[in-house]
Motif scaffolding. Structure first.
Motif, PDB file in Angstrom:
ATOM      1  N   SER A  85     -13.286  -0.156 -12.701  1.00  0.00           N
ATOM      2  CA  SER A  85     -11.967  -0.439 -12.105  1.00  0.00           C
ATOM      3  C   SER A  85     -11.672   0.575 -11.010  1.00  0.00           C
ATOM      4  O   SER A  85     -12.241   1.683 -10.986  1.00  0.00           O
ATOM      5  N   VAL A  86     -10.777   0.188 -10.108  1.00  0.00           N
ATOM      6  CA  VAL A  86     -10.369   1.065  -9.015  1.00  0.00           C
ATOM      7  C   VAL A  86      -8.939   0.682  -8.630  1.00  0.00           C
ATOM      8  O   VAL A  86      -8.522  -0.468  -8.828  1.00  0.00           O
ATOM      9  N   VAL A  87      -8.183   1.645  -8.116  1.00  0.00           N
ATOM     10  CA  VAL A  87      -6.781   1.397  -7.751  1.00  0.00           C
ATOM     11  C   VAL A  87      -6.639   1.328  -6.236  1.00  0.00           C
ATOM     12  O   VAL A  87      -7.073   2.228  -5.512  1.00  0.00           O
ATOM     13  N   LEU A  88      -6.036   0.226  -5.764  1.00  0.00           N
ATOM     14  CA  LEU A  88      -5.685   0.079  -4.352  1.00  0.00           C
ATOM     15  C   LEU A  88      -4.255   0.585  -4.185  1.00  0.00           C
ATOM     16  O   LEU A  88      -3.306  -0.035  -4.698  1.00  0.00           O
ATOM     17  N   PRO A  89      -4.083   1.738  -3.517  1.00  0.00           N
ATOM     18  CA  PRO A  89      -2.741   2.324  -3.405  1.00  0.00           C
ATOM     19  C   PRO A  89      -1.782   1.414  -2.623  1.00  0.00           C
ATOM     20  O   PRO A  89      -2.199   0.646  -1.745  1.00  0.00           O
ATOM     21  N   ALA A  90      -0.535   1.530  -2.954  1.00  0.00           N
ATOM     22  CA  ALA A  90       0.489   0.756  -2.261  1.00  0.00           C
ATOM     23  C   ALA A  90       0.429   1.026  -0.761  1.00  0.00           C
ATOM     24  O   ALA A  90       0.308   2.172  -0.330  1.00  0.00           O
ATOM     25  N   GLY A  91       0.502  -0.044   0.018  1.00  0.00           N
ATOM     26  CA  GLY A  91       0.504   0.077   1.471  1.00  0.00           C
ATOM     27  C   GLY A  91      -0.869   0.154   2.112  1.00  0.00           C
ATOM     28  O   GLY A  91      -0.986   0.064   3.339  1.00  0.00           O
ATOM     29  N   ASP A  92      -1.915   0.353   1.324  1.00  0.00           N
ATOM     30  CA  ASP A  92      -3.269   0.446   1.888  1.00  0.00           C
ATOM     31  C   ASP A  92      -3.924  -0.930   1.946  1.00  0.00           C
ATOM     32  O   ASP A  92      -3.689  -1.796   1.100  1.00  0.00           O
ATOM     33  N   LEU A  93      -4.766  -1.094   2.956  1.00  0.00           N
ATOM     34  CA  LEU A  93      -5.493  -2.353   3.109  1.00  0.00           C
ATOM     35  C   LEU A  93      -6.853  -2.337   2.420  1.00  0.00           C
ATOM     36  O   LEU A  93      -7.403  -3.395   2.102  1.00  0.00           O
ATOM     37  N   THR A  94      -7.413  -1.149   2.209  1.00  0.00           N
ATOM     38  CA  THR A  94      -8.745  -1.054   1.598  1.00  0.00           C
ATOM     39  C   THR A  94      -8.822   0.117   0.627  1.00  0.00           C
ATOM     40  O   THR A  94      -8.045   1.079   0.720  1.00  0.00           O
ATOM     41  N   VAL A  95      -9.764  -0.008  -0.299  1.00  0.00           N
ATOM     42  CA  VAL A  95     -10.129   1.098  -1.171  1.00  0.00           C
ATOM     43  C   VAL A  95     -11.637   1.001  -1.415  1.00  0.00           C
ATOM     44  O   VAL A  95     -12.178  -0.098  -1.577  1.00  0.00           O
TER      45      VAL A  95
END
Length: 470
Positions: A85-95
């Motif tokens: 699993s990985v978290v895509l931070p709020a406001g970011d388009l990529t992780v």
């Protein structure tokens, strides 16, 4: 997969439909989450590679992405374990999810690592997109120690047990002598290596005076098996119809005990013998037909024996010159047989001869006689050219020629045997037969000497190893 794609299509359709309603301009924009990799293939020594999860537009809350890892690559062996699993931070388009590759020393095939998005948590404004899967192919950067080079077998001295194998790299920079002894941690293991044959990953070392065939991995030279029964003065080996065929001179005092041993390559045992005339020597294979040069062993002979590998029987014999010492198939399927003739010391010197045999009906279609006192050997072929060794020189003859060549291409040589591969001529010089010999390498485009490499005692045969299948 069909359900997920239906879901996103339905969701987007719903958004478009609702968005057309002038009474409701505040409907949320549904984003699609996808996964990708900037490169499709990575060397295991690359360090790390990023798998990128991306969405458009940005989401105003943190999103937890759960993914599944599959494929032929193994966690903990080919790459360091992933969390899933990985978290895509709020406001970011990529992780990015970094994948750390493990650079091991094992030779292996390319392996795939597949990352597939399984769930999204943290926002109802994001769905799994069409590109929900990314594949990374991990390639190996290791090689076997004796890939891509030249193998030289050495007869050594009779009853001294100093026969050996050498390996020369294709760039001629590295020479390794005593390969088998070093790899298998043995001292005296072979008395007079006569030749070698190959089948897939396996090499078969025919050891004449030890009455055996040593089976090895041709790329590591690790011992696999020893065939040491039902062989008597073994000489050369070929592979046909899934079996091995080894010529045997038998007892030198018995002119009627010569044979070709048939070997089960699964069990590495001799399963039958095909009786033949005196002195079976080199052999070549065309489909399921084996052609054996009957040089004469301790005496003299002048035939080629034709064996049907489907029935393991002699189908016919073809008369050629005295003492046939080498034979080769050309690109059109014709068999060329070089006979050295009886030498002067026999008291019955005869002319040497080069014969062309039509393998469709096993008849001689052309013959070329050499001059008196000329006794050639070591016939090799590449493309439409034949090469042979005579009077310290190498001669070249096109297969379409109607006469033997009058002049040599390379002179001043002292070859014990030779081979041709990809436009390069390799010859072995046994020197004084007690000290180390050499491998001489010539460019056939201009006949220049490319390299001279010291090998071991009485180098006899030359073979070529390519890249092992992964």
């Amino acid at each position: 997969m069909k359900f997920k794609h239906f879901f996103i299509t339905a969701a987007l359709a719903s958004f478009i439909f609702v968005g057309c309603d002038d009474d409701d301009d505040d409907q949320p924009v549904i984003g699609a989450l996808e996964v990708s990799t900037a490169i499709e293939t990575a060397d295991e020594g690359a360090g790390s590679v990023d798998i990128t999860f991306s969405t458009t537009p940005a989401i105003d809350t943190d999103v937890t992405i759960t993914y599944e890892v599959s494929g032929t690559a193994t966690s903990g062996e080919d790459y360091e374990a992933l969390t899933g699993s990985v978290v895509l931070p709020a406001g970011d388009l990529t992780v990015a999810q970094s994948i750390t590759l493990i650079d091991d020393e094992e030779v292996e095939s390319s392996e795939d690592l597949i990352v597939t998005i399984t769930t999204i948590a943290g926002s109802e404004d994001l769905v799994i997109g069409v590109k929900d899967e990314a594949t990374l192919s991990i390639t190996d950067n290791d090689s076997y120690p004796f890939e891509n080079g030249i193998i030289v077998t050495h007869e050594g001295n009779f009853f001294q047990g100093n026969a050996s194998i050498s390996f020369v790299s294709n760039d001629y920079e590295t020479v390794q002598n005593e390969v088998y002894a070093t790899v298998n941690d043995v001292d005296s293991w072979a008395d007079n290596i006569q030749s070698m044959a190959f089948n897939g990953d396996f090499g078969y070392i025919v050891v004449n005076n030890s009455q055996k065939v040593e089976v090895v991995n041709r790329y590591t030279f690790e011992s696999v098996a020893t065939i040491d029964t039902e062989l008597l003065n073994p000489r050369y080996m070929a592979i046909a119809n899934g079996k091995g065929y080894v010529t045997n001179w038998g007892d030198g005092s018995d002119t009627e005990d010569d044979y070709v041993a048939v070997i089960d390559l699964e069990e590495n045992t001799v399963v039958s013998k095909i009786p033949v005339a005196e002195g079976p020597e080199r052999l070549v294979v065309k489909e399921n037909t084996i052609y054996v040069a009957m040089q004469g062993g301790y005496n003299q002979n002048n035939i080629v024996t034709v064996i049907d590998a489907a029935t393991n029987t002699v189908s016919t014999t073809v008369t050629v010159g005295d003492r046939p010492n080498s034979l080769q198939l050309d690109t059109e399927g014709n068999l060329w047989v070089l006979s050295g003739g009886n030498p002067a010391w026999t008291g019955n010197e005869t002319l040497a001869q080069l014969d062309k045999i039509n393998t469709a009906d096993n008849t001689v279609s052309a013959s070329f006689e050499f001059a008196e006192t000329e006794h050639p050997g070591a016939l090799v072929t590449e493309g439409s050219n034949l090469y042979y060794y005579l009077s310290s020189s190498v001669f070249k003859m096109e297969t379409a020629s109607t006469a033997l060549p009058a002049t040599a291409e390379i002179t001043g040589l002292s070859f014990y045997d030779m081979a041709v591969n990809e436009g390069i001529l390799y010859g072995v010089d046994a020197k004084d037969y007690t000290s180390n010999g050499s491998l001489e390498i010539y460019d056939l485009s201009d006949y220049s000497l490319l390299a001279s490499k010291e090998v071991s005692i009485i180098p006899g045969e030359i073979y070529f190893n390519g890249t092992a299948e992964r």
